[in-house]
Design a protein around this motif. Structure first.
Motif, PDB file in Angstrom:
ATOM      1  N   ASP A  29       0.824  -1.213   0.000  1.00 24.86           N
ATOM      2  CA  ASP A  29       0.000   0.000   0.000  1.00 24.86           C
ATOM      3  C   ASP A  29       0.857   1.261   0.000  1.00 24.86           C
ATOM      4  OD1 ASP A  29      -2.360  -1.411  -0.030  1.00 24.86           O
ATOM      5  OD2 ASP A  29      -2.564  -1.452   2.150  1.00 24.86           O
ATOM      6  N   ASP A  30       2.111   1.155  -0.460  1.00 21.85           N
ATOM      7  CA  ASP A  30       3.018   2.303  -0.455  1.00 21.85           C
ATOM      8  C   ASP A  30       2.455   3.480  -1.236  1.00 21.85           C
ATOM      9  OD1 ASP A  30       4.773   0.842   1.038  1.00 21.85           O
ATOM     10  OD2 ASP A  30       6.174   0.454  -0.595  1.00 21.85           O
ATOM     11  N   LYS A  67      -0.364   4.639  -1.228  1.00 22.94           N
ATOM     12  CA  LYS A  67      -1.347   5.370  -0.435  1.00 22.94           C
ATOM     13  C   LYS A  67      -0.690   6.294   0.583  1.00 22.94           C
ATOM     14  CE  LYS A  67      -4.801   1.714  -0.646  1.00 22.94           C
ATOM     15  NZ  LYS A  67      -5.606   0.778   0.165  1.00 22.94           N
ATOM     16  N   GLN A  68       0.608   6.131   0.791  1.00 18.73           N
ATOM     17  CA  GLN A  68       1.300   6.895   1.815  1.00 18.73           C
ATOM     18  C   GLN A  68       1.896   8.172   1.243  1.00 18.73           C
ATOM     19  OE1 GLN A  68       4.282   4.406   3.552  1.00 18.73           O
ATOM     20  NE2 GLN A  68       2.821   2.844   4.194  1.00 18.73           N
ATOM     21  N   PRO A  85       4.984  10.417   1.295  1.00 18.85           N
ATOM     22  CA  PRO A  85       6.365  10.147   1.726  1.00 18.85           C
ATOM     23  C   PRO A  85       6.945  11.275   2.569  1.00 18.85           C
ATOM     24  CG  PRO A  85       6.345  10.907  -0.527  1.00 18.85           C
ATOM     25  CD  PRO A  85       4.901  10.766  -0.110  1.00 18.85           C
ATOM     26  N   ASN A  86       7.839  10.913   3.480  1.00 20.84           N
ATOM     27  CA  ASN A  86       8.587  11.946   4.181  1.00 20.84           C
ATOM     28  C   ASN A  86       9.694  12.435   3.240  1.00 20.84           C
ATOM     29  OD1 ASN A  86      10.782  10.153   4.305  1.00 20.84           O
ATOM     30  ND2 ASN A  86      10.236   9.456   6.368  1.00 20.84           N
TER      31      ASN A  86
END
Length: 77
Positions: free
Chosen positions: A3-4, A6-7, A9-10
């Motif tokens: 599910d990356d 959906k994140q 990123p910092n």
């Protein structure tokens, strides 16, 4: 596939992805470059007619002079 996507990123994840992705061949290349160019810009710049200029030669076998200038790590650079 996780599910990356959906994140959000910092900064570290963004920088790592930005330098490793092939943005040149992405469909969203102009969108990304336009937003980088116009971030906090009071007079937005239209980039549709811009071209991408290459800093390094496209053919590594074309000239040895630039390899000498960059030194022994020229492939990494």
């Amino acid at each position: 596939m996780g599910d990356d996507y959906k994140q959000f990123p910092n900064d570290d994840k963004f920088v790592a992805a930005f330098v490793s992705k092939d943005i040149y061949n992405m469909r969203s290349r102009n969108y990304i470059l336009s937003h980088l160019e116009n971030y906090n810009n009071k007079a937005p710049i239209v980039i549709e007619n811009y071209t991408i200029e290459h800093i390094m030669p496209q053919n590594a076998n074309s000239n040895d002079e630039w390899k000498r200038e960059l030194g022994p790590n020229w492939k990494d650079i």
